[in-house]
Design an enzyme around this catalytic site. Sequence first.
Site, PDB file in Angstrom:
ATOM      1  N   HIS A  98       0.757  -1.119  -0.089  1.00 23.95           N
ATOM      2  CA  HIS A  98      -0.048  -0.130  -0.073  1.00 23.95           C
ATOM      3  C   HIS A  98       0.814   1.359   0.026  1.00 23.95           C
ATOM      4  CE1 HIS A  98      -2.821   3.061   1.311  1.00 23.95           C
ATOM      5  NE2 HIS A  98      -3.526   2.240   0.989  1.00 23.95           N
ATOM      6  N   GLU A 170      -3.894   2.050  -7.223  1.00 22.03           N
ATOM      7  CA  GLU A 170      -4.303   3.339  -6.394  1.00 22.03           C
ATOM      8  C   GLU A 170      -3.415   4.467  -6.646  1.00 22.03           C
ATOM      9  OE1 GLU A 170      -6.590   1.832  -2.784  1.00 22.03           O
ATOM     10  OE2 GLU A 170      -4.176   1.695  -2.406  1.00 22.03           O
ATOM     11  N   GLY A 176      -7.591   9.314  -0.251  1.00 17.43           N
ATOM     12  CA  GLY A 176      -7.761   9.781   0.878  1.00 17.43           C
ATOM     13  C   GLY A 176      -8.022  11.426   0.782  1.00 17.43           C
ATOM     14  N   SER A 214     -10.520   7.525  -3.288  1.00 14.06           N
ATOM     15  CA  SER A 214     -11.327   8.424  -2.914  1.00 14.06           C
ATOM     16  C   SER A 214     -12.552   7.800  -3.750  1.00 14.06           C
ATOM     17  CB  SER A 214     -11.314   9.718  -3.453  1.00 14.06           C
ATOM     18  OG  SER A 214     -10.235  10.375  -2.544  1.00 14.06           O
TER      19      SER A 214
HETATM   20  P1  PGA Z   1      -9.529   5.999   0.304  1.00 13.13           P
HETATM   21  O1  PGA Z   1      -8.335   4.964   0.535  1.00 13.13           O
HETATM   22  O2  PGA Z   1     -10.604   5.283  -0.461  1.00 13.13           O
HETATM   23  O3  PGA Z   1      -9.770   6.632   1.567  1.00 13.13           O
HETATM   24  O4  PGA Z   1      -9.056   7.114  -0.775  1.00 13.13           O
HETATM   25  C1  PGA Z   1      -7.842   3.924  -0.137  1.00 13.13           C
HETATM   26  C2  PGA Z   1      -6.886   3.224   0.142  1.00 13.13           C
HETATM   27  O5  PGA Z   1      -5.843   3.635   0.663  1.00 13.13           O
HETATM   28  O6  PGA Z   1      -6.646   1.903  -0.060  1.00 13.13           O
END
Ligand code: PGA
Length: 260
Positions: A98, A170, A176, A214
């Site tokens: 991650h 991602e 976030g 997000s």
């Molecule tokens: P988020 O995070 O949906 O809050 O953007 C996704 C993630 O970190 O896997």
Amino acid sequence: MEKKYLIGNWKMYKTTKEAIAFMQQLLPTLEAIDTGSLGVFLAPSFVHLSDMAKLIDRKGPIQLVAQNCHHEAEGAFTGEVSAAMLSTIKVSGVLIGHSERRMYQKEDNSLLAKKVKRVLKTGMQPFLCCGESLEDRKNGKHKTIVKQQLQESLCGMTPDEVAKLAVAYEPVWAIGTGEVASLDIITEMHYFIRQTLLEAYGGSIKVPILYGGSCNPQNAAAIFSAPNVAGGLIGGASLQVDSFIQLVKILLEKANDKAH
Ligand code: PGA
């Protein structure tokens, strides 16, 4: 029907009491829906895994994923958690690489390759995360970086091994931040990841590619309809039962649409 995935990544949120209350609310709702070929996963803190495992059944509608594990089988590694410890408490997968771990724990692709192998050895599914930073994207390096992340983190693996994992795209700038990637970007990057894996491992490999960053009940229908998107890795919107259930329903509906 191709298997779809919805993973709630709780990061460092929730006490055990809150985690259990979430499960108690989620389970009856999921049991009442026919989740079919949809894999619904929660990735809580290590601390909650064994309590949550007591509430689930390996064949039930919800499975557990760990947010990380150590690359060695066991040893004098204070503060670490092994893959075997996880697999013996009904954890079925592990998030690997991650971007928050790449950034704050300085995990690099060669370490991640060892983790992927370790997770596979214990019979769990690795969920390998990849994605470019805002700077990489501004410099036009997004594809180069993602290709490098995949090649180096899967270094030395056979097509059979790679077929067992799932990848999560991602983009770091979308995590976030509330700034979801556009559908053009998601479509382009998922196609690129698909092609990169096909070139390296051959035509029979169909690794599921999830989108994360997000994603929420307002934008999920469009994202889950995009080609080569096999579901979502969800942070913020997985913390409330209601929005998580909405996401399950949206993904299920899209999976049924694609099948017809
Ligand atoms: P988020 O995070 O949906 O809050 O953007 C996704 C993630 O970190 O896997």
